[in-house]
Design an enzyme around this catalytic site. Sequence first.
Site, short mmCIF file in Angstrom:
data_model
loop_
_atom_site.label_atom_id
_atom_site.label_comp_id
_atom_site.label_asym_id
_atom_site.label_seq_id
_atom_site.Cartn_x
_atom_site.Cartn_y
_atom_site.Cartn_z
N ASP A 31 82.56 24.99 51.48
CA ASP A 31 82.87 25.17 50.06
C ASP A 31 84.31 25.68 49.94
OD1 ASP A 31 80.90 25.78 47.32
OD2 ASP A 31 82.98 26.48 47.33
N ILE A 32 85.04 25.12 48.98
CA ILE A 32 86.46 25.49 48.81
C ILE A 32 86.61 26.94 48.32
CG2 ILE A 32 86.80 24.80 46.38
CD1 ILE A 32 89.33 23.29 47.36
N ASN A 87 71.96 24.09 41.98
CA ASN A 87 72.04 24.20 40.53
C ASN A 87 71.91 22.82 39.88
OD1 ASN A 87 72.62 26.99 40.84
ND2 ASN A 87 74.78 26.54 41.15
N GLN A 94 75.66 24.52 37.24
CA GLN A 94 76.22 23.38 37.97
C GLN A 94 77.59 23.03 37.38
OE1 GLN A 94 73.86 19.76 37.92
NE2 GLN A 94 74.95 18.93 39.70
N HIS A 100 74.15 18.69 45.02
CA HIS A 100 74.54 19.32 46.28
C HIS A 100 73.71 20.57 46.52
CE1 HIS A 100 77.09 20.77 43.01
NE2 HIS A 100 77.05 21.95 43.60
N HIS A 102 73.67 24.28 48.30
CA HIS A 102 74.51 25.35 48.84
C HIS A 102 73.78 26.04 49.99
CE1 HIS A 102 77.36 25.81 45.32
NE2 HIS A 102 76.35 25.23 44.69
P1 5GP Z 1 77.95 24.16 41.54
O1 5GP Z 1 78.49 25.24 40.67
O2 5GP Z 1 78.10 22.79 40.90
O3 5GP Z 1 76.53 24.41 42.02
O4 5GP Z 1 78.81 24.19 42.85
C1 5GP Z 1 80.02 23.52 42.99
C2 5GP Z 1 80.67 24.06 44.23
O5 5GP Z 1 81.65 23.15 44.65
C3 5GP Z 1 81.37 25.41 44.01
O6 5GP Z 1 80.85 26.36 44.91
C4 5GP Z 1 82.84 25.09 44.27
O7 5GP Z 1 83.52 26.12 44.94
C5 5GP Z 1 82.77 23.84 45.13
N1 5GP Z 1 83.89 22.93 44.98
C6 5GP Z 1 84.44 22.51 43.80
N2 5GP Z 1 85.44 21.64 44.05
C7 5GP Z 1 85.51 21.53 45.40
C8 5GP Z 1 86.37 20.78 46.26
O8 5GP Z 1 87.26 20.05 45.83
N3 5GP Z 1 86.15 20.90 47.60
C9 5GP Z 1 85.17 21.70 48.11
N4 5GP Z 1 85.04 21.75 49.44
N5 5GP Z 1 84.34 22.42 47.31
C10 5GP Z 1 84.52 22.34 45.98
#
Ligand code: 5GP
Length: 137
Positions: A31-32, A87, A94, A100, A102
Amino acid sequence: MDSNCIFCKIINKEIPSKLIYEDNDFFAMLDIAPATKGHVLILPKEHASTLTDLSDDKASKILVLAKKIIVAMKKVHGFTDYNIVQNNGELAGQTVSHYHLHLIPRYSKGELGLWTPHEGDPSVTDENAEAVRNLLK
Ligand code: 5GP
Ligand code: ZN
Protein backbone atom coordinates in the site's frame (compact mmCIF):
# COMPACT_ATOMS: atom_id res chain seq x y z
CA MET A 1 -9.68 -3.48 -17.62
CA ASP A 2 -11.29 -0.13 -16.83
CA SER A 3 -9.22 2.64 -18.46
CA ASN A 4 -10.18 5.11 -15.72
CA CYS A 5 -9.16 2.80 -12.87
CA ILE A 6 -5.86 3.45 -11.11
CA PHE A 7 -5.57 -0.17 -9.93
CA CYS A 8 -6.17 -1.49 -13.47
CA LYS A 9 -3.33 0.81 -14.60
CA ILE A 10 -1.09 -0.54 -11.85
CA ILE A 11 -1.93 -4.15 -12.79
CA ASN A 12 -1.16 -3.22 -16.41
CA LYS A 13 2.19 -1.76 -15.26
CA GLU A 14 1.29 1.68 -16.63
CA ILE A 15 1.79 2.99 -13.08
CA PRO A 16 4.63 1.60 -10.94
CA SER A 17 4.04 -0.21 -7.66
CA LYS A 18 5.98 -2.31 -5.17
CA LEU A 19 5.01 -5.78 -6.32
CA ILE A 20 4.63 -8.53 -3.74
CA TYR A 21 2.97 -11.29 -5.78
CA GLU A 22 1.46 -11.85 -9.22
CA ASP A 23 -0.25 -14.72 -11.01
CA ASN A 24 -2.87 -14.99 -13.80
CA ASP A 25 -5.70 -13.95 -11.52
CA PHE A 26 -4.23 -11.69 -8.82
CA PHE A 27 -1.77 -8.88 -8.16
CA ALA A 28 -0.49 -7.95 -4.69
CA MET A 29 1.48 -4.81 -3.83
CA LEU A 30 2.54 -2.69 -0.89
CA ASP A 31 0.00 0.00 0.00
CA ILE A 32 1.34 3.44 -0.93
CA ALA A 33 0.15 4.84 2.43
CA PRO A 34 0.50 1.88 4.79
CA ALA A 35 -1.62 1.66 7.93
CA THR A 36 1.25 -0.30 9.50
CA LYS A 37 4.61 -1.64 8.30
CA GLY A 38 4.16 -4.13 5.48
CA HIS A 39 0.50 -3.32 4.66
CA VAL A 40 -0.34 -5.22 1.45
CA LEU A 41 -3.23 -4.92 -1.00
CA ILE A 42 -4.42 -7.92 -3.03
CA LEU A 43 -6.27 -7.04 -6.24
CA PRO A 44 -8.04 -9.42 -8.59
CA LYS A 45 -6.83 -8.64 -12.12
CA GLU A 46 -10.41 -8.56 -13.38
CA HIS A 47 -11.99 -5.17 -12.70
CA ALA A 48 -14.83 -5.40 -10.18
CA SER A 49 -15.89 -2.58 -7.88
CA THR A 50 -17.14 -4.45 -4.83
CA LEU A 51 -17.52 -7.99 -3.54
CA THR A 52 -20.91 -8.49 -5.20
CA ASP A 53 -19.41 -7.51 -8.59
CA LEU A 54 -16.55 -10.00 -8.26
CA SER A 55 -16.82 -13.46 -9.87
CA ASP A 56 -17.38 -16.40 -7.52
CA ASP A 57 -14.17 -17.92 -8.85
CA LYS A 58 -12.00 -14.96 -7.75
CA ALA A 59 -13.98 -14.43 -4.55
CA SER A 60 -13.36 -18.03 -3.52
CA LYS A 61 -9.64 -17.93 -4.36
CA ILE A 62 -8.63 -14.61 -2.83
CA LEU A 63 -8.70 -15.66 0.83
CA VAL A 64 -6.50 -18.67 0.10
CA LEU A 65 -3.99 -16.30 -1.49
CA ALA A 66 -4.29 -13.91 1.47
CA LYS A 67 -3.34 -16.79 3.76
CA LYS A 68 -0.26 -17.60 1.67
CA ILE A 69 0.93 -13.98 1.59
CA ILE A 70 0.30 -13.50 5.32
CA VAL A 71 2.50 -16.54 6.09
CA ALA A 72 5.38 -14.96 4.13
CA MET A 73 4.82 -11.50 5.65
CA LYS A 74 4.83 -12.93 9.18
CA LYS A 75 8.22 -14.57 8.59
CA VAL A 76 9.75 -11.35 7.27
CA HIS A 77 8.17 -8.73 9.52
CA GLY A 78 7.87 -10.83 12.67
CA PHE A 79 4.24 -10.11 13.58
CA THR A 80 1.67 -12.67 14.70
CA ASP A 81 -1.54 -10.63 14.59
CA TYR A 82 -3.13 -8.92 11.61
CA ASN A 83 -6.36 -7.55 10.17
CA ILE A 84 -7.88 -8.43 6.83
CA VAL A 85 -10.10 -5.54 5.79
CA GLN A 86 -12.14 -4.99 2.68
CA ASN A 87 -14.18 -1.83 2.12
CA ASN A 88 -17.21 -1.85 -0.18
CA GLY A 89 -18.51 1.55 -1.30
CA GLU A 90 -17.88 5.11 -0.22
CA LEU A 91 -19.80 4.93 3.05
CA ALA A 92 -17.65 1.97 4.03
CA GLY A 93 -14.45 3.90 3.32
CA GLN A 94 -13.68 2.56 -0.14
CA THR A 95 -11.61 5.14 -2.02
CA VAL A 96 -10.50 3.04 -5.02
CA SER A 97 -13.37 1.35 -6.87
CA HIS A 98 -11.44 -1.78 -7.80
CA TYR A 99 -12.06 -4.56 -5.30
CA HIS A 100 -9.08 -5.13 -3.00
CA LEU A 101 -8.25 -6.88 0.23
CA HIS A 102 -6.10 -5.11 2.83
CA LEU A 103 -3.61 -7.27 4.76
CA ILE A 104 -2.58 -5.19 7.78
CA PRO A 105 0.05 -6.45 10.24
CA ARG A 106 -0.47 -5.48 13.89
CA TYR A 107 2.54 -4.83 16.10
CA SER A 108 1.12 -3.14 19.19
CA LYS A 109 -2.16 -2.36 20.93
CA GLY A 110 -3.88 0.87 19.98
CA GLU A 111 -1.67 1.59 16.94
CA LEU A 112 -4.70 1.59 14.65
CA GLY A 113 -8.43 2.09 15.17
CA LEU A 114 -10.53 0.19 12.66
CA TRP A 115 -13.91 0.71 14.26
CA THR A 116 -15.47 1.17 17.68
CA PRO A 117 -18.55 -0.68 18.95
CA HIS A 118 -21.75 1.18 18.16
CA GLU A 119 -23.22 3.24 21.01
CA GLY A 120 -26.89 2.35 21.47
CA ASP A 121 -28.75 -0.41 19.68
CA PRO A 122 -28.54 -0.70 15.88
CA SER A 123 -30.94 -3.64 15.96
CA VAL A 124 -32.94 -5.12 13.10
CA THR A 125 -36.48 -6.37 13.52
CA ASP A 126 -37.24 -10.09 13.59
CA GLU A 127 -39.04 -9.53 10.28
CA ASN A 128 -35.89 -8.08 8.70
CA ALA A 129 -33.80 -11.00 9.87
CA GLU A 130 -36.40 -13.44 8.57
CA ALA A 131 -36.55 -11.65 5.21
CA VAL A 132 -32.78 -12.04 4.77
CA ARG A 133 -32.96 -15.71 5.88
CA ASN A 134 -35.72 -16.37 3.34
CA LEU A 135 -33.69 -14.88 0.48
CA LEU A 136 -30.88 -17.28 1.32
CA LYS A 137 -33.02 -20.44 1.23
P1 5GP B 1 -9.74 1.70 0.22
O1 5GP B 1 -9.88 2.96 1.01
O2 5GP B 1 -10.37 1.84 -1.16
O3 5GP B 1 -10.21 0.46 0.94
O4 5GP B 1 -8.20 1.48 0.02
C1 5GP B 1 -7.46 2.07 -0.99
C2 5GP B 1 -6.01 1.88 -0.63
O5 5GP B 1 -5.24 2.05 -1.79
C3 5GP B 1 -5.51 2.90 0.40
O6 5GP B 1 -4.97 2.21 1.52
C4 5GP B 1 -4.45 3.68 -0.37
O7 5GP B 1 -3.33 4.03 0.42
C5 5GP B 1 -4.05 2.73 -1.47
N1 5GP B 1 -3.63 3.37 -2.71
C6 5GP B 1 -4.26 4.40 -3.35
N2 5GP B 1 -3.60 4.71 -4.48
C7 5GP B 1 -2.54 3.86 -4.54
C8 5GP B 1 -1.48 3.70 -5.48
O8 5GP B 1 -1.38 4.41 -6.49
N3 5GP B 1 -0.58 2.72 -5.23
C9 5GP B 1 -0.66 1.91 -4.13
N4 5GP B 1 0.29 0.98 -3.97
N5 5GP B 1 -1.65 2.04 -3.22
C10 5GP B 1 -2.58 3.01 -3.42
ZN1 ZN C 1 -9.81 -1.59 -12.07
